[in-house]
Design a protein around this motif. Structure first.
Motif, PDB file in Angstrom:
ATOM      1  N   ASN A 237       0.874  -1.185   0.000  1.00 40.08           N
ATOM      2  CA  ASN A 237       0.000   0.000   0.000  1.00 40.08           C
ATOM      3  C   ASN A 237       0.907   1.230   0.000  1.00 40.08           C
ATOM      4  OD1 ASN A 237      -1.999  -1.995   1.940  1.00 40.08           O
ATOM      5  ND2 ASN A 237      -2.902  -0.938   0.184  1.00 40.08           N
ATOM      6  N   PRO A 291      -1.937  -6.878   1.513  1.00 43.59           N
ATOM      7  CA  PRO A 291      -3.301  -6.640   1.992  1.00 43.59           C
ATOM      8  C   PRO A 291      -4.111  -7.933   1.881  1.00 43.59           C
ATOM      9  CG  PRO A 291      -2.617  -4.902   0.481  1.00 43.59           C
ATOM     10  CD  PRO A 291      -1.577  -5.969   0.399  1.00 43.59           C
ATOM     11  N   ASN A 306      -5.385  -5.195   6.458  1.00 41.33           N
ATOM     12  CA  ASN A 306      -6.173  -4.460   5.477  1.00 41.33           C
ATOM     13  C   ASN A 306      -5.439  -3.240   4.931  1.00 41.33           C
ATOM     14  OD1 ASN A 306      -8.679  -5.868   5.018  1.00 41.33           O
ATOM     15  ND2 ASN A 306      -9.066  -5.547   7.206  1.00 41.33           N
ATOM     16  N   ASN A 307      -4.239  -2.980   5.465  1.00 42.65           N
ATOM     17  CA  ASN A 307      -3.393  -1.931   4.918  1.00 42.65           C
ATOM     18  C   ASN A 307      -1.973  -2.194   5.399  1.00 42.65           C
ATOM     19  OD1 ASN A 307      -2.034   0.490   4.222  1.00 42.65           O
ATOM     20  ND2 ASN A 307      -3.928   1.666   4.406  1.00 42.65           N
TER      21      ASN A 307
END
Length: 459
Positions: A237, A291, A306-307
């Motif tokens: 990310n 992720p 999630n990040n």
């Protein structure tokens, strides 16, 4: 760069601090030629204004420093440091300094001499000070040295301060103070059950590691945990370039706990001190974590990623779990963790979290005494649901954007083992120069903690 006071018997010029409302009264007590000079030069006592009064031979007879008004002083701190930076070289002995501000202002004077000069000569203040009467000069010099250590570490770019160099800095501090350091590196992190530290740092060319420094044989157990992300690209990310420019400071938590540890050890506080620093670089490579990955932490909790840019809480999770196994009387984590904290409180306030109202009261009173501002934010238990994704025990980056600093703190609390635990979500950077704080790395919360620890731990 000298962060020390002049010897007490050093010949020194008088430096008079004069507030705006006290100027006329001060002038009436001076020789007519001094009063005439001060009036002719337009000195009003405005905060930070400096005036040198000449003697008959053309030298310096005395210095005047404007101490402003109560209103102007309330808008800043370390006012004597601003005056120090404007004075010509020489040694001074200050008069007119309020007794209740003497220690803070004297420390500010020392810190006005800080400059980061590894790559280029700088221009810190040249004026020296004889420590004001009643001030513990040796203690302030130790505190200034700890703060300088923190600033130097944060200011050093990642090409010269990766996880290996941070380990070397930790070892150097330990050698200086008679502490012991062990370090778990690379694949040994998996063998010794530090999976999240390994996962975050494995894509870097420099192996991830966990440093464990111990000092002191008796007294309450105090464990400090500092985030040591020596550079944060955001991982897969990936951060935009505008957000990556200051990421050398993402080890500001580690730098701050090392500065605080220096103060504690050099002052000889009667504690059993432990410092844990997970040191990694969050890099991009074929083996970078992704992720959607689900990781299992040291304490068995599963975490959905999630990040990958919310990596600091992951490395801290393993370190906190490890620290909790030793059942310390107080455990504190410090980290440059969330942008949400900066949006809420800006760069100058250190937000902290605790469930202990006694700790909060002692810390906030201490912070006010030493001009190291902090602000309590809540471990708001109803937000626990926001960090529970369903597919795993925890979510490292809840969607929605609400309460980002709080949810990060709640995430960390899950790994603190139910101990007396406090978390500081610091910034570690001064974006524009201020008295005693040049632009660059800065410690936040360490001096307040040092001041509060005797009450908190019953020393």
């Amino acid at each position: 760069m000298s962060l020390r006071f002049a010897a007490p018997d050093t010949p020194a010029l008088p430096l008079h601090l004069v507030a705006e409302e006290a100027l006329e009264g001060w002038l009436t007590g001076q020789a007519p030629e001094v009063a005439a000079w001060v009036r002719a030069m337009g000195f009003t006592g405005a905060l930070g204004r400096v005036l040198v009064v000449p003697d008959a031979a053309g030298g310096i007879a005395m210095g005047l420093g404007g101490y402003g008004s109560a209103t102007s002083r309330a808008r800043g701190r370390f006012h004597l440091a601003g005056i120090a930076a404007a004075l010509p070289a020489g040694t001074y002995r200050v008069a007119g300094l309020p007794e209740d501000q003497a220690e803070t202002e004297a420390l500010g004077w020392l810190l006005s001499h800080y400059a980061y000069e590894r790559y280029r000569d700088q221009s810190p203040a040249k004026a020296r000070l004889v420590a004001p009467e009643g001030v513990d000069a040796a203690r302030l010099e130790i505190i200034a040295a700890g703060e300088a250590l923190t600033r130097d570490l944060i200011n050093t770019p990642a090409n010269d301060l990766g996880p290996d160099a941070l380990e070397a800095a930790c070892a150097a501090i330990a050698d200086q103070q008679g502490a012991r350091v062990t370090c778990v590196r690379g694949e040994d992190l998996l063998a010794q059950n530090f999976p999240l530290i390994h996962t975050v740092g494995r894509a870097s060319a420099v192996a991830p590691r966990l440093m464990d420094m111990r000092w002191g044989q008796s007294g309450p157990k105090l464990t400090l945990v500092g985030k040591g992300v020596c550079f944060d690209t955001g991982g897969l990310n990936l951060k935009p370039g505008s957000s990556m420019g200051l990421m050398k400071k993402d080890m500001g938590g580690a730098a701050t706990v090392l500065g605080l540890a220096h103060m504690i050890m050099a002052l000889g506080l009667p504690v059993q001190l432990r410092v844990l620093i997970p040191a990694v670089e969050n890099a991009v490579a074929g083996n970078a974590f992704r992720p959607g990955d689900i990781l299992t932490a040291r304490n068995g909790l599963t975490v959905e990623v999630n990040n990958t840019d919310a990596e600091g809480r992951l490395v801290l999770a393993d370190a906190l779990s490890y620290g909790a196994e030793d059942a310390p009387d107080l455990m504190i984590s410090m980290a440059t963790l969330t942008g949400a904290a900066r949006v809420a409180l800006g760069p100058d306030l250190a937000p902290y979290y605790t469930d202990d109202t006694r700790f909060a009261g002692a810390l906030e009173a201490a912070a006010a005494r030493v001009a190291d501002p902090v602000w309590r934010l809540p471990f708001h238990t109803p937000y626990e649901a926001m960090i529970e994704p369903g597919i795993a025990d925890l979510d490292n980056a809840p969607s929605g954007g609400f309460a980002g600093s709080i949810t990060a703190a709640l995430f960390l609390r899950r790994f603190a083992g139910g101990l007396n635990y406090s978390h500081f979500d610091i910034y570690g950077w001064t974006p524009s120069a201020a008295p005693a704080r040049p632009k660059g790395g800065v410690g936040m919360g360490a001096r307040a903690l040092l001041e509060a620890l005797p009450e908190v731990l019953g020393l």
